[in-house]
Design a protein around this motif. Structure first.
Motif, PDB file in Angstrom:
ATOM      1  N   ALA A  96       0.919  -1.046  -0.245  1.00 49.90           N
ATOM      2  CA  ALA A  96      -0.066   0.060  -0.074  1.00 49.90           C
ATOM      3  C   ALA A  96       1.069   1.465  -0.020  1.00 49.90           C
ATOM      4  O   ALA A  96       0.460   2.410  -0.289  1.00 49.90           O
ATOM      5  N   GLY A 106      -8.301  -6.992  -4.240  1.00 46.57           N
ATOM      6  CA  GLY A 106      -8.874  -6.527  -3.126  1.00 46.57           C
ATOM      7  C   GLY A 106      -9.194  -7.850  -2.047  1.00 46.57           C
ATOM      8  O   GLY A 106      -9.557  -8.986  -2.551  1.00 46.57           O
ATOM      9  N   TYR A 115      -9.144  -2.589  -7.990  1.00 45.98           N
ATOM     10  CA  TYR A 115      -8.050  -2.232  -7.147  1.00 45.98           C
ATOM     11  C   TYR A 115      -7.295  -1.064  -7.925  1.00 45.98           C
ATOM     12  O   TYR A 115      -6.898  -0.078  -7.723  1.00 45.98           O
ATOM     13  N   ARG A 118      -9.083   2.439  -7.876  1.00 47.47           N
ATOM     14  CA  ARG A 118      -8.636   3.012  -6.859  1.00 47.47           C
ATOM     15  C   ARG A 118      -7.340   3.738  -6.729  1.00 47.47           C
ATOM     16  O   ARG A 118      -7.370   4.830  -6.361  1.00 47.47           O
ATOM     17  N   LEU A 119      -6.338   2.877  -7.439  1.00 47.67           N
ATOM     18  CA  LEU A 119      -5.179   3.360  -7.453  1.00 47.67           C
ATOM     19  C   LEU A 119      -5.100   4.530  -8.261  1.00 47.67           C
ATOM     20  O   LEU A 119      -4.447   5.469  -8.019  1.00 47.67           O
ATOM     21  N   ARG A 121      -7.381   6.382  -9.161  1.00 44.19           N
ATOM     22  CA  ARG A 121      -8.394   7.607  -8.383  1.00 44.19           C
ATOM     23  C   ARG A 121      -7.209   8.398  -7.688  1.00 44.19           C
ATOM     24  O   ARG A 121      -7.335   9.710  -7.222  1.00 44.19           O
ATOM     25  N   ALA A 122      -6.330   7.398  -6.831  1.00 46.93           N
ATOM     26  CA  ALA A 122      -5.299   8.087  -5.925  1.00 46.93           C
ATOM     27  C   ALA A 122      -4.216   8.781  -6.589  1.00 46.93           C
ATOM     28  O   ALA A 122      -3.239   9.250  -6.180  1.00 46.93           O
ATOM     29  N   GLY A 149      -6.017  -4.938  -0.675  1.00 49.57           N
ATOM     30  CA  GLY A 149      -6.844  -4.211  -0.784  1.00 49.57           C
ATOM     31  C   GLY A 149      -7.125  -3.816   0.696  1.00 49.57           C
ATOM     32  O   GLY A 149      -8.168  -2.912   0.903  1.00 49.57           O
ATOM     33  N   PHE A 151      -5.326  -1.932   2.907  1.00 51.36           N
ATOM     34  CA  PHE A 151      -5.109  -0.535   3.072  1.00 51.36           C
ATOM     35  C   PHE A 151      -5.069   0.347   1.680  1.00 51.36           C
ATOM     36  O   PHE A 151      -4.638  -0.145   0.738  1.00 51.36           O
ATOM     37  N   SER A 152      -5.643   1.296   1.672  1.00 51.61           N
ATOM     38  CA  SER A 152      -5.593   2.108   0.525  1.00 51.61           C
ATOM     39  C   SER A 152      -4.309   2.589  -0.033  1.00 51.61           C
ATOM     40  O   SER A 152      -3.522   2.856   0.666  1.00 51.61           O
ATOM     41  N   THR A 154      -1.224   4.403  -1.607  1.00 51.00           N
ATOM     42  CA  THR A 154      -0.652   5.870  -1.360  1.00 51.00           C
ATOM     43  C   THR A 154      -0.288   6.554  -2.615  1.00 51.00           C
ATOM     44  O   THR A 154       0.244   5.839  -3.608  1.00 51.00           O
TER      45      THR A 154
END
Ligand code: FES
Length: 378
Positions: A96, A106, A115, A118-119, A121-122, A149, A151-152, A154
């Motif tokens: 993460a 996830g 996943y 989400r990555l 989006r980050a 999955g 931890f979100s 970084t």
């Protein structure tokens, strides 16, 4: 048990240890594989990654096997339930900590695509990792069945650096294990890179945070060889070849007389990468910039494929028979007129060792002179 002065028990097996051994050393000597990420053979133990945590009977907490000295009557468990739980957590946190989108999915059962979303989006880069299949972190995630999955991820803090001639630095895949720093400072003693900034902003920097090419870096590539993830990769091989597509050919570097042992990574008869051979004398895995990166000439389209004969100040193409015949005739004439020592032969680092051997044999045995030398001494 008799003399217990240097006895240790690891996973139920009693073994001896040498003065200065860590738990990791003692375990490896009897074939017990404690996983490591930051540990670099021959360098100071830093205990940075915590992947090598083991349980020592009577100790208050788990200890890092790479940094903890072996002690008499120690009883160690390297894969107990407690150890495996802690190790899985460490791997999850490392996954993460950056852009590690390789084998993770996830923990809630969602797919890699979820996943990756989400990555993205980050602000993460979801391009496939160039080290896929040759990454120690990925290997450990697979071994301990860790998913990504929990931890979100970084978001990347620093942009990718690809302005250097031979090395691409992808800070989003760096786990700050420090192996590159140790390889540079303790193994090659170049002192070009260091840890910079603090806390979440930590970064491996060169010359006060400049690209490698503006620093004291000599591009030996030892940091690349030490990197356990895709944070440091060879520019030429990045996204050009997957690790399993290559065949490794062990050979001796031709550039100077040291005889460094190398492995050529060959894909479809082309050398795509060169690495040193750890544990093999005389270089124990280390290489210089020429040995590691100086192979592009092999498949260069600029290579001569036809002999050229100079006539009236300019070159004309000739057949191999004509060129070899001309050289043989002129050498014979010169030797007859001025003696063998009037001839000298210079060989090249860009031919094979076998060809260099033949050249010296030809010079001494056929021409009859010891005037033979190699470009490494020019
Ligand atoms: Fe021991 Fe990283 S290998 S702490």
């Amino acid at each position: 048990m008799g003399d217990t002065a240097n006895l240790i028990v690891i996973n139920g097996t009693e073994t001896t240890f040498e003065p200065g051994d860590t738990i990791l050393d003692a375990a490896r000597r009897i074939g017990i594989d404690i996983p490591t990420l930051c540990h670099l053979k021959g360098a100071t133990a830093t205990g940075a990654c915590r992947v090598c945590l083991v349980e020592v009977q009577g100790a208050r907490s788990l200890v890092a096997a790479c940094a903890m000295p072996a002690a008499p009557r120690m009883v160690v468990a390297t894969e107990s339930a407690k150890v495996v739980t802690a190790r899985r957590l460490v791997i999850q946190l490392l996954l993460a900590s950056g852009n590690h989108n390789c084998l993770v999915k996830g923990s809630d059962g969602r797919s890699f695509e979820a996943y990756a979303e989400r990555l993205a989006r980050a602000g993460g880069n979801i391009e496939p990792c160039p080290a896929w299949g040759d990454c120690r972190l990925q290997e450990l995630a697979w071994r301990y069945e860790v998913t990504g999955g929990r931890f979100s991820p970084t978001p990347p803090r620093y942009p990718l650096e690809d302005v250097n001639p031979f090395i691409v630095r992808d800070f989003s895949r760096c786990i700050l294990c420090g192996r590159c720093v140790q390889a540079c400072n303790e193994v090659q003693v170049n002192q070009a890179i260091h840890f910079g900034y603090r806390g979440a902003r930590s970064k491996i920097i060169a010359a006060g945070d400049r690209p490698y090419r503006e620093s004291d870096c000599v591009f030996c590539g030892e940091c690349v060889q030490a990197c356990p993830t895709g944070a440091l990769v060879e520019k030429e091989a990045r996204h050009a070849v997957r690790p399993w597509e290559t065949r490794r050919v062990r050979t001796t570097c031709t550039y100077c007389g040291v005889g460094c042992q190398t492995e050529l990574h060959v894909k479809e008869n082309r050398v795509v990468k060169v690495t040193g051979v750890p544990g093999a004398a005389p270089n124990d895995g280390r290489l210089c910039v020429k040995g590691r990166f100086g192979f592009d000439f092999i498949a260069s389209p600029e290579r001569l494929t036809t002999p050229l004969i100079r006539e009236n100040g300019s070159f004309r193409q000739a057949s191999w028979e004509e060129a070899a015949g001309l050289v043989a005739r002129r050498l014979t004439e010169i030797r007859a007129a001025h003696g063998p020592d009037s001839i000298g032969v210079l060989t090249s680092a860009r031919i094979t060792n076998e060809e260099n051997y033949i050249a010296q044999k030809f010079t001494r045995a056929v021409v009859g002179t010891n005037n033979i030398d190699h470009c490494a001494r020019l």
